[in-house]
Design a protein around this motif. Structure first.
Motif, PDB file in Angstrom:
ATOM      1  N   VAL A  28      24.501  17.504  -5.807  1.00 57.75           N
ATOM      2  CA  VAL A  28      23.791  17.823  -4.568  1.00 57.75           C
ATOM      3  C   VAL A  28      24.546  18.864  -3.754  1.00 57.75           C
ATOM      4  CG1 VAL A  28      23.014  16.871  -2.360  1.00 57.75           C
ATOM      5  CG2 VAL A  28      22.580  15.616  -4.472  1.00 57.75           C
ATOM      6  N   THR A  29      25.870  18.697  -3.622  1.00 58.54           N
ATOM      7  CA  THR A  29      26.648  19.663  -2.843  1.00 58.54           C
ATOM      8  C   THR A  29      26.788  20.985  -3.594  1.00 58.54           C
ATOM      9  OG1 THR A  29      28.656  18.531  -3.655  1.00 58.54           O
ATOM     10  CG2 THR A  29      27.909  18.006  -1.421  1.00 58.54           C
ATOM     11  N   LEU A  30      26.829  20.940  -4.937  1.00 61.57           N
ATOM     12  CA  LEU A  30      26.863  22.176  -5.729  1.00 61.57           C
ATOM     13  C   LEU A  30      25.600  22.992  -5.480  1.00 61.57           C
ATOM     14  CD1 LEU A  30      25.944  23.697  -8.589  1.00 61.57           C
ATOM     15  CD2 LEU A  30      28.333  23.883  -7.874  1.00 61.57           C
ATOM     16  N   LYS A  31      24.457  22.334  -5.554  1.00 63.14           N
ATOM     17  CA  LYS A  31      23.190  23.039  -5.358  1.00 63.14           C
ATOM     18  C   LYS A  31      23.048  23.532  -3.924  1.00 63.14           C
ATOM     19  CE  LYS A  31      18.350  22.916  -6.735  1.00 63.14           C
ATOM     20  NZ  LYS A  31      17.829  23.600  -5.544  1.00 63.14           N
ATOM     21  N   LYS A  32      23.577  22.772  -2.968  1.00 71.22           N
ATOM     22  CA  LYS A  32      23.537  23.215  -1.571  1.00 71.22           C
ATOM     23  C   LYS A  32      24.269  24.547  -1.425  1.00 71.22           C
ATOM     24  CE  LYS A  32      25.210  22.135   3.085  1.00 71.22           C
ATOM     25  NZ  LYS A  32      24.079  22.780   3.773  1.00 71.22           N
ATOM     26  N   LEU A  33      25.447  24.653  -2.026  1.00 70.58           N
ATOM     27  CA  LEU A  33      26.207  25.898  -1.932  1.00 70.58           C
ATOM     28  C   LEU A  33      25.435  27.053  -2.560  1.00 70.58           C
ATOM     29  CD1 LEU A  33      28.795  27.427  -1.188  1.00 70.58           C
ATOM     30  CD2 LEU A  33      29.685  26.828  -3.455  1.00 70.58           C
ATOM     31  N   VAL A  34      24.925  26.829  -3.750  1.00 70.50           N
ATOM     32  CA  VAL A  34      24.169  27.881  -4.449  1.00 70.50           C
ATOM     33  C   VAL A  34      22.959  28.318  -3.620  1.00 70.50           C
ATOM     34  CG1 VAL A  34      22.738  28.347  -6.483  1.00 70.50           C
ATOM     35  CG2 VAL A  34      24.951  27.212  -6.751  1.00 70.50           C
TER      36      VAL A  34
END
Length: 332
Positions: free
Chosen positions: A180-186
Motif C-alpha cells: 500500500v505504501t509502495l503504491k502510494k509513493l508511485v
C-alpha cells in the motif's frame, strides 16, 4: 523464458568477487546482485573505478560472463532520507551514483529502500510512524511524505534518464514498508521507473499474504529476493512490533553498520520472529507459488537469494536456500 535464480553476494562479503561468483555457480545459480553502498560496504563492486573507466566496466562484466552468470541488480539499501548529516546525504549520493553506474553497465535494476525522514524539519533522527491513529502522527506523516515525494521524484527522473528501474524493498522502519505504501509513493509522484523489490521476508513477519501482495502490485514488481522468515514462540508476549533489542558492544566483531557510528542491534533471546534460510520458514510448495506469481508478472524476473540465517554458515545457508529454490522452480 524462465525466472533467473541467483543470490545477493553480501553474505559472501569476506570472499573476493571471483570466489563469491564461484560459490553461486557451484549452487547452480545464474543471477547475481552486488552491493554498491548505503548501509554496508561494497567489496564486490569498485563504484568509483567503474563510473570512470569503460575498460574497467568491460572487464568487470566479463568476470560474470565467463562463468555463465549475469549481473541482474545493484543493491544500495540505506536511508537516503535520514536527517543525520553523516547518513542521509551519503546514502542518497550512493543511490544516485549506483543508478548512473547501472546505466553504464547495462544493469536494469537498482535495489534500495525508500528511507525515513525525521518527524519535522528540525528533527535530528529518523522517525517511523507505525499507526497514526493519533492526529499528531498524521502531521508527521504529511511532512515525511512531502520530503519523500521531492526526493523520489528526482530519483525517478534520474532512473528514467539512465534507463534503469529502481526497485524499493518494502522494509519496516521505512516510509515504504508495504504494498500500500509502495503504491502510494508511485502514485503520488507519477513514477515511471520506481517500483517494488519483492522481498517476502518482511511481509511474512508483518502477517501479509505474499502471493496476494505480488498479484495486487502486478507490474510494479520489478525484481525479487528469496528470503524466508519464521514466526517464533516469543510472538506470544511480544507481538511482531518489539523494541527489546540490545546494543552490540563497541568492540564486537562482525558488527553491521547502518551509517557512520551506528550499528545493527542484537536480537532478544526469544524473538517474535527471525530470518531463516529459504525453505526453513515456508515449505517448497509455498516457494513454488511465490515463483509462479512472480513469473506471471514477468517470466524472466531475477529472484536473488538473500541469506541472513545465523544458524547456518554463509555457504551452508546459501546452498540450502539454492536447493529449495531450485526444487520450487522445478515444480512450476
Amino acid at each position: 523464458m524462465a525466472l533467473k535464480l541467483g543470490a545477493y553476494t553480501a553474505c559472501l562479503h569476506d570472499h573476493t568477487l571471483t570466489e563469491a561468483l564461484d560459490v553461486l555457480k557451484a549452487n547452480g545459480l545464474t543471477s547475481v546482485e552486488v552491493n554498491t553502498g548505503g548501509f554496508i560496504p561494497a567489496p564486490h563492486c569498485n563504484v568509483d573505478l567503474l563510473l570512470t573507466s569503460a575498460k574497467a566496466r568491460e572487464e568487470y562484466l566479463a568476470v560474470f560472463a565467463e562463468r555463465g552468470l549475469e549481473l541482474t541488480g545493484l543493491n544500495c539499501n540505506g536511508n537516503p532520507l535520514n536527517p543525520l548529516p553523516g547518513v542521509g546525504p551519503k546514502h542518497a549520493d550512493d543511490l544516485r551514483r549506483t543508478i548512473r553506474l547501472a546505466g553504464l553497465l547495462g544493469v536494469k535494476h537498482v535495489v534500495t529502500m525508500s528511507g525515513t525522514p525525521g518527524s519535522d524539519p528540525d528533527a535530528k533522527y529518523p522517525s517511523w510512524v507505525v499507526n497514526p491513529w493519533d492526529g499528531v502522527y498524521m502531521d508527521v506523516l504529511d511532512y515525511q511524505w512531502g520530503v519523500a515525494r521531492e526526493f523520489w521524484s528526482e530519483i525517478d527522473a534520474l532512473a528514467r534518464e539512465n534507463d534503469v528501474r529502481v526497485a524499493i524493498e518494502m522494509h519496516p522502519h521505512n516510509l515504504v514498508f508495504s504494498p500500500v505504501t509502495l503504491k502510494k509513493l508511485v502514485d503520488d509522484i507519477g513514477a515511471t521507473h520506481v517500483g517494488a523489490e519483492m522481498d517476502p521476508s518482511h511481509l511474512m513477519w508483518q502477517g501479509m499474504d505474499v502471493v496476494a501482495c505480488i498479484k495486487w502490485l502486478g507490474p510494479l514488481v520489478f525484481h525479487a529476493a528469496a528470503k524466508d522468515a519464521a514466526i517464533q514462540p516469543g510472538v506470544d508476549i511480544r507481538g511482531v512490533l518489539d523494541t527489546s533489542f540490545t546494543r552490540v558492544p563497541a568492540d564486537a566483531e562482525n558488527k553491521v553498520p547502518t551509517g557512520y557510528g551506528f550499528w545493527c542491534n542484537a536480537w532478544p533471546e526469544n524473538p517474535a520472529w527471525k530470518f531463516v534460510a529459504v525453505g526453513e520458514g515456508h515449505d517448497v510448495a509455498y516457494w513454488t507459488e511465490f515463483l509462479r506469481a512472480l513469473a506471471e508478472v514477468h517470466p524472466d524476473m531475477a529472484v536473488n537469494i538473500e541469506h541472513e540465517d545465523a544458524a547456518y554458515s554463509q555457504t551452508e545457508g546459501l546452498a540450502l536456500a539454492a536447493k529449495n529454490l531450485h526444487a520450487a522452480a522445478g515444480a512450476l
